[in-house]
Write an enzyme that holds these catalytic residues in place. Structure first.
Site, PDB file in Angstrom:
ATOM      1  N   ARG A  52     -15.460  -8.745 -18.169  1.00 15.12           N
ATOM      2  CA  ARG A  52     -15.571  -7.927 -19.387  1.00 15.12           C
ATOM      3  C   ARG A  52     -14.759  -6.635 -19.246  1.00 15.12           C
ATOM      4  NH1 ARG A  52     -22.114  -7.863 -20.316  1.00 15.12           N
ATOM      5  NH2 ARG A  52     -22.382  -9.969 -21.166  1.00 15.12           N
ATOM      6  N   THR A  80     -19.505  -9.117 -15.510  1.00 14.20           N
ATOM      7  CA  THR A  80     -19.195  -7.715 -15.773  1.00 14.20           C
ATOM      8  C   THR A  80     -17.754  -7.381 -15.419  1.00 14.20           C
ATOM      9  OG1 THR A  80     -21.506  -7.126 -15.354  1.00 14.20           O
ATOM     10  CG2 THR A  80     -19.897  -5.348 -15.294  1.00 14.20           C
ATOM     11  N   GLY A  93       0.795  -1.219   0.000  1.00 16.72           N
ATOM     12  CA  GLY A  93       0.000   0.000   0.000  1.00 16.72           C
ATOM     13  C   GLY A  93       0.822   1.259   0.000  1.00 16.72           C
TER      14      GLY A  93
END
Length: 584
Positions: free
Chosen positions: A319, A316, A76
């Protein structure tokens, strides 16, 4: 983004166990190609694969306190690390890494320091004085993290599923905004913002307050010691990120090191209208613009790699991840290691098409809360893993803690879409950056609705995927889908195809449970499906499902099939994928 892996309390300090940890850590090497580290204390192992962004020369991990009794492996960026160092005047830091503050904050404040961190992070901290440990994940889940348990009583932590799925009896996604403590043996939520309760806020909308909060969110993410750029698709969100970055880059440390001219990146199918939009914004801002192209076949050829790296079978997400995955490889080949992206805006401001149907401000607000809470399973997962697959870091200023607090405190009436008042989706964000004297973007870009399905170019990507899946999944296979996949049963051949690939890589039941499911229309949550009875018969998360949603929001009288073609062609796109110039 780096890769972290930890094995804690395995009751085995043998060389064989150390070799196994090293082997699993190497599965994460794509995330951190710059350095590998491993620390062992008894039967606890902390491994790290580093992507060096801050202090590349001396910030290798694991990191330690002064006497090395506290060790940390972290993935991070801590944007307020310089402020935190000033609070730790009696501590001696070994490196210039922004993450070096974590061990010292623990010494000073115990387990209650996590909320002091302003940034994105996943970390494991081991206190060798009593062999206790804590694990924490950032507020929204921008960084990916998983936790698992072995039959021998061990606890496993990994940035990705592939680091622990073969060695744990059970594993799951580590919840965002939570801390796991070995002392208590369980999770507790450290992130407790006012909006989390979903109570309806009442702060009047102030465009200047919102503008300044977002500018601050972008500016703090310019902290870097390596070359960087912005993802630019030409949509509102990525264009605002690029505009603010270009405006404030000069005078920063990054500009002194790498130059004051911003680089922008976009990928798309040849002929996509979004490629043109991205170029227009880049020319207006004066960025060095890099436009990459891919074909439908390029995307299809990458699907297996995408599923392996993104670790999902959600249609989704796959994609959207594929073009971002391809673009990230191109970006990394240019020597860039960090990009700033625009994820999170649609969730915060109700930018998805189905928000046109929100029955009232209360439901509008609660749905935005639900969407933000689920981001770690969708857009954050995509942005983190599609870039990390090639050793590239994505930073997302819309998901800045302070900015979210400001944006989610606004009376949701101001966010409601009121066409009769000229308020389109995300109007409060557009209005905040409508500056006549010092414009951030041209008016037609600032107030442009989501890009149009103008000539079917955007559909060719989805159509290509569906046709490819149909060649691999038969009707007979679909008949038995519920028996083969009783959990989150695929209802289309495309979903079945992705599920087969996922199960081949991650066959455990725990793995399939990490992927969300449930009813959805145009990216809604299951709860929002209740807003319109007709949606129950059109449970499709894709942009095409949004066609009727958008049209019905403006004209409920006329069926979609009776709309003139020029109206169909003016339907906005479902969502913006920063840097990706195709329609969803």
């Amino acid at each position: 983004m780096c890769g972290i892996l930890a094995l804690l309390g395995c009751s085995d300090d043998s060389q064989a166990k150390r070799v196994r940890v090293l082997e699993l850590s190497r599965r994460l090497k794509h995330r951190g190609p710059d350095w590998s580290g491993l620390y062992q204390h008894g039967d606890c192992y902390l491994a790290h694969q580093r992507l060096a962004i801050i202090d590349p020369a001396s910030g290798d991990q694991p990191l330690f306190n002064e006497d090395k009794t506290v060790a940390v492996t972290v993935n991070g960026e801590i944007y307020n690390h310089e402020e935190l160092r000033k609070k730790l005047v009696n501590h001696k830091f070994r490196t210039g890494s922004d993450c070096d503050v974590i061990a010292h904050l623990y010494e000073e404040y115990g387990e209650d320091f996590v909320d002091m961190l302003d940034g994105i992070f996943s970390f494991v901290l081991l206190d060798t004085r009593d062999n206790s440990f804590i694990v924490a994940r950032d507020a929204i889940g921008v960084t990916s993290l998983y936790i698992g348990w072995g039959l021998d009583g061990s606890v496993w932590i990994s940035s990705e599923l592939k680091g622990l799925n073969d060695d744990c009896e059970h594993f799951e996604s580590f919840p965002p905004g939570h801390l796991y403590s070995s002392k208590s043996g369980g999770f507790r939520r450290w992130y407790n913002p006012p909006w989390f309760s979903e109570d309806i806020p009442s702060v009047p909308y102030d465009p200047l307050v919102l503008r300044r909060a977002f500018e601050n969110a972008v500016i703090k993410r310019l902290m870097t010691d390596v070359p960087f750029g912005v993802l630019l698709s030409g949509g509102l969100d990525s264009s605002l990120v690029a505009s603010i970055t270009a405006r404030y880059l000069a005078g920063t440390k990054a500009a002194k090191q790498w130059g004051a001219q911003l680089h922008s990146f976009c990928v798309g199918l040849v002929g996509s209208p979004d490629l043109k939009a991205a170029k227009e914004v880049a020319d207006y801002l004066g960025t060095v613009h890099h436009e990459f192209h891919f074909t439908v076949q390029d995307g299809i050829d990458a699907i297996e790699d995408v599923i392996y790296h993104i670790e999902t079978y959600d249609v989704t997400t796959i994609r959207a991840s594929t073009p971002m995955f391809l673009m990230s490889r191109k970006i990394k080949s240019l020597g860039v290691k960090m990009v700033i992206s625009g994820e999170g805006s649609d969730e915060i401001f109700g930018g998805y098409l189905y928000f046109h149907k929100a029955p009232n401000k209360e439901e509008f607000h609660r749905e935005t809360c639900r969407k933000i809470k689920a981001l770690h399973q969708y857009d954050c997962l995509r942005a983190n893993k599609a870039t990390s697959a090639w050793g590239l870091e994505a930073r997302v200023p819309f998901l800045d803690k302070e900015f979210i607090n400001v944006a989610m405190s606004i009376d949701p009436e101001a966010k409601m879409i009121r066409k009769d008042e000229g308020r389109i989706e995300k109007w409060v964000l557009r209005r905040a950056f409508d500056d006549e004297k010092h414009p951030y973007l041209p008016k037609h870009i600032l107030y442009r609705q989501k890009e149009q399905f103008s000539d079917g170019v955007g559909y060719s990507w989805i159509d290509g995927l569906k046709a490819h899946a149909a060649r691999h999944v038969t009707d007979k296979m679909m008949v038995n889908a519920s028996n083969i996949f009783p959990h989150n049963t695929p209802t289309t051949k495309e979903a079945y195809y992705y599920r087969m690939i996922f199960e081949r890589f991650f066959p455990q039941n725990s793995a399939r449970l990490t992927v969300p499911g449930g009813a959805s229309v145009a990216c809604s949550t299951a709860k929002a499906v209740e807003w319109d009875a007709a949606w129950k018969n059109n449970l499709d998360p894709s942009g095409r499902a949004a066609l009727g949603v958008h049209l019905s929001a403006y004209d409920a009288e006329t069926p979609l099939s009776n709309k003139p073609s020029k109206v169909i062609d003016s339907i906005p796109r479902m969502m913006e994928i920063p840097g990706v110039a195709i329609q969803s």
